[in-house]
Motif scaffolding. Sequence first.
Motif, PDB file in Angstrom:
ATOM      1  N   ILE A   6       0.853  -1.187   0.000  1.00  0.00           N
ATOM      2  CA  ILE A   6       0.000   0.000   0.000  1.00  0.00           C
ATOM      3  C   ILE A   6       0.892   1.240   0.000  1.00  0.00           C
ATOM      4  CG2 ILE A   6      -1.770   1.274   1.276  1.00  0.00           C
ATOM      5  CD1 ILE A   6      -2.394  -1.431   2.718  1.00  0.00           C
ATOM      6  N   GLU A   7       0.583   2.192  -0.859  1.00  0.00           N
ATOM      7  CA  GLU A   7       1.300   3.478  -0.836  1.00  0.00           C
ATOM      8  C   GLU A   7       0.803   4.296   0.351  1.00  0.00           C
ATOM      9  OE1 GLU A   7       2.226   4.951  -5.311  1.00  0.00           O
ATOM     10  OE2 GLU A   7       0.192   5.185  -4.598  1.00  0.00           O
ATOM     11  N   MET A   8       1.711   4.811   1.122  1.00  0.00           N
ATOM     12  CA  MET A   8       1.317   5.691   2.234  1.00  0.00           C
ATOM     13  C   MET A   8       1.902   7.072   1.970  1.00  0.00           C
ATOM     14  SD  MET A   8       1.288   3.421   5.638  1.00  0.00           S
ATOM     15  CE  MET A   8       3.055   3.245   5.766  1.00  0.00           C
ATOM     16  N   ILE A   9       1.022   7.969   1.536  1.00  0.00           N
ATOM     17  CA  ILE A   9       1.441   9.295   1.118  1.00  0.00           C
ATOM     18  C   ILE A   9       1.048  10.321   2.186  1.00  0.00           C
ATOM     19  CG2 ILE A   9       1.272  11.050  -0.679  1.00  0.00           C
ATOM     20  CD1 ILE A   9       2.385   8.477  -1.789  1.00  0.00           C
ATOM     21  N   VAL A  10       1.989  11.177   2.526  1.00  0.00           N
ATOM     22  CA  VAL A  10       1.745  12.218   3.514  1.00  0.00           C
ATOM     23  C   VAL A  10       1.779  13.561   2.787  1.00  0.00           C
ATOM     24  CG1 VAL A  10       2.579  13.249   5.661  1.00  0.00           C
ATOM     25  CG2 VAL A  10       2.908  10.797   5.245  1.00  0.00           C
ATOM     26  N   CYS A  11       0.738  14.356   2.954  1.00  0.00           N
ATOM     27  CA  CYS A  11       0.688  15.661   2.278  1.00  0.00           C
ATOM     28  C   CYS A  11       1.886  16.506   2.722  1.00  0.00           C
ATOM     29  CB  CYS A  11      -0.605  16.387   2.610  1.00  0.00           C
ATOM     30  SG  CYS A  11      -0.618  18.070   1.962  1.00  0.00           S
ATOM     31  N   ILE A  12       2.654  16.925   1.765  1.00  0.00           N
ATOM     32  CA  ILE A  12       3.912  17.599   2.100  1.00  0.00           C
ATOM     33  C   ILE A  12       3.658  18.955   2.763  1.00  0.00           C
ATOM     34  CG2 ILE A  12       4.195  18.562  -0.236  1.00  0.00           C
ATOM     35  CD1 ILE A  12       7.240  18.078   0.170  1.00  0.00           C
ATOM     36  N   ALA A  13       2.668  19.687   2.289  1.00  0.00           N
ATOM     37  CA  ALA A  13       2.406  21.012   2.873  1.00  0.00           C
ATOM     38  C   ALA A  13       1.924  20.867   4.320  1.00  0.00           C
ATOM     39  CB  ALA A  13       1.375  21.754   2.041  1.00  0.00           C
ATOM     40  N   ALA A  14       1.009  19.923   4.542  1.00  0.00           N
ATOM     41  CA  ALA A  14       0.494  19.697   5.898  1.00  0.00           C
ATOM     42  C   ALA A  14       1.604  19.196   6.813  1.00  0.00           C
ATOM     43  CB  ALA A  14      -0.660  18.688   5.854  1.00  0.00           C
ATOM     44  N   ALA A  15       2.492  18.369   6.285  1.00  0.00           N
ATOM     45  CA  ALA A  15       3.559  17.776   7.094  1.00  0.00           C
ATOM     46  C   ALA A  15       4.603  18.819   7.485  1.00  0.00           C
ATOM     47  CB  ALA A  15       4.205  16.627   6.336  1.00  0.00           C
ATOM     48  N   LEU A  16       5.007  19.643   6.526  1.00  0.00           N
ATOM     49  CA  LEU A  16       6.012  20.670   6.822  1.00  0.00           C
ATOM     50  C   LEU A  16       5.496  21.622   7.889  1.00  0.00           C
ATOM     51  CD1 LEU A  16       7.431  21.595   3.286  1.00  0.00           C
ATOM     52  CD2 LEU A  16       8.455  20.153   5.038  1.00  0.00           C
ATOM     53  N   ARG A  17       4.224  21.990   7.758  1.00  0.00           N
ATOM     54  CA  ARG A  17       3.616  22.920   8.712  1.00  0.00           C
ATOM     55  C   ARG A  17       3.648  22.349  10.134  1.00  0.00           C
ATOM     56  NH1 ARG A  17      -1.372  24.219   6.019  1.00  0.00           N
ATOM     57  NH2 ARG A  17      -0.721  26.297   5.451  1.00  0.00           N
ATOM     58  N   ARG A  18       3.569  21.017  10.236  1.00  0.00           N
ATOM     59  CA  ARG A  18       3.462  20.377  11.559  1.00  0.00           C
ATOM     60  C   ARG A  18       4.755  19.715  12.026  1.00  0.00           C
ATOM     61  NH1 ARG A  18      -1.221  20.295   8.929  1.00  0.00           N
ATOM     62  NH2 ARG A  18      -3.138  20.764  10.079  1.00  0.00           N
ATOM     63  N   GLY A  19       5.837  19.893  11.280  1.00  0.00           N
ATOM     64  CA  GLY A  19       7.105  19.331  11.746  1.00  0.00           C
ATOM     65  C   GLY A  19       7.253  17.853  11.495  1.00  0.00           C
ATOM     66  N   VAL A  20       6.730  17.357  10.377  1.00  0.00           N
ATOM     67  CA  VAL A  20       6.988  15.974   9.958  1.00  0.00           C
ATOM     68  C   VAL A  20       7.795  16.066   8.663  1.00  0.00           C
ATOM     69  CG1 VAL A  20       5.959  13.775   9.267  1.00  0.00           C
ATOM     70  CG2 VAL A  20       4.881  15.155  11.045  1.00  0.00           C
ATOM     71  N   LEU A  21       9.094  15.815   8.768  1.00  0.00           N
ATOM     72  CA  LEU A  21      10.001  16.091   7.645  1.00  0.00           C
ATOM     73  C   LEU A  21      10.833  14.864   7.289  1.00  0.00           C
ATOM     74  CD1 LEU A  21       9.451  18.964   8.989  1.00  0.00           C
ATOM     75  CD2 LEU A  21      11.644  19.641   8.055  1.00  0.00           C
ATOM     76  N   ASN A  22      11.087  14.672   6.013  1.00  0.00           N
ATOM     77  CA  ASN A  22      12.077  13.677   5.616  1.00  0.00           C
ATOM     78  C   ASN A  22      13.446  14.363   5.551  1.00  0.00           C
ATOM     79  OD1 ASN A  22      12.064  15.111   3.242  1.00  0.00           O
ATOM     80  ND2 ASN A  22      11.043  13.533   2.015  1.00  0.00           N
ATOM     81  N   GLN A  23      14.472  13.571   5.255  1.00  0.00           N
ATOM     82  CA  GLN A  23      15.836  14.091   5.275  1.00  0.00           C
ATOM     83  C   GLN A  23      15.994  15.281   4.328  1.00  0.00           C
ATOM     84  OE1 GLN A  23      17.943  12.426   7.487  1.00  0.00           O
ATOM     85  NE2 GLN A  23      19.101  14.330   7.249  1.00  0.00           N
ATOM     86  N   GLN A  24      15.443  15.124   3.149  1.00  0.00           N
ATOM     87  CA  GLN A  24      15.589  16.157   2.113  1.00  0.00           C
ATOM     88  C   GLN A  24      14.948  17.479   2.546  1.00  0.00           C
ATOM     89  OE1 GLN A  24      13.707  14.933  -1.510  1.00  0.00           O
ATOM     90  NE2 GLN A  24      14.472  16.674  -2.674  1.00  0.00           N
ATOM     91  N   GLU A  25      13.746  17.399   3.109  1.00  0.00           N
ATOM     92  CA  GLU A  25      13.050  18.621   3.530  1.00  0.00           C
ATOM     93  C   GLU A  25      13.722  19.231   4.764  1.00  0.00           C
ATOM     94  OE1 GLU A  25      10.809  20.211   1.786  1.00  0.00           O
ATOM     95  OE2 GLU A  25      10.939  18.611   0.295  1.00  0.00           O
TER      96      GLU A  25
END
Lengths: 122, 130
Positions: free
Chosen positions: B73-92
Amino acid sequence: MSTPDKQLLVVVGAGPHNATRARDALDLVLTSAAFEIGVGILFRDDAVYQLLPQQQADAIDAKSLAANLQALPLYDVEQLYAPRSALEARGLDPDNLLLPVQLLDDNATAALLHSYGQILSF
Amino acid sequence: MKIAVLVYGSPTASSAAATAYRYARAAIGLGHQITRVFFYGEGVHGASALAAPPQDEVNWGQRWQQLAQEHEIEMIVCIAAALRRGVLNQQEAQRHGKSAANLAAGFELSGLGQLADAALNSDRLITFGG
């Protein structure tokens, strides 16, 4: 344009500055429109406050939604609805709104919800 | 049936993540395919690798990881919502000058287009916490 069963109605209940819900909903509407999904918006409950003109969002250090909302027709998002009762309950004048929304009585609101293949609520 | 799932509610302030997870498992058990889970709004907190609930409580992020791995299953996290809330991958994290990244393995940051695509190309799109 998407087939009728893929037409999307985004139902928004949040006021313009109630956390990020209103913006989340609007972002989804604009993205869906860019994907050529037929998309409409139902402004219910406090979301009708989004339709008030001349808001001064900067007074509470918020970003205004008005410019994005007014861009909706440019994205061919013209199916905009609000229950008449939501405006009346808040004393809002239907002739003085930011956007041309179709006002619905309760039966028409129910029929609207029934007519869309997909509904997402915010 | 191809089903996409939208998780909008917080994993701690709502039952959205738990209910969505149980729904996804039940649907798979009935022979349906869960194509994608999209985390939006407060739902993005469910993708934090730093959540450390007590040992005797469920870590829903880990449950999702297991389910996604087992059933592709693909698990996609909205990037705009995630950045706003402090959920970041290495690149971001690097892009924004942050000292750490916390997106859990198996989750991917991407745009709202993935949600629009899920709406178009699934038989059903089911929301939790809307």
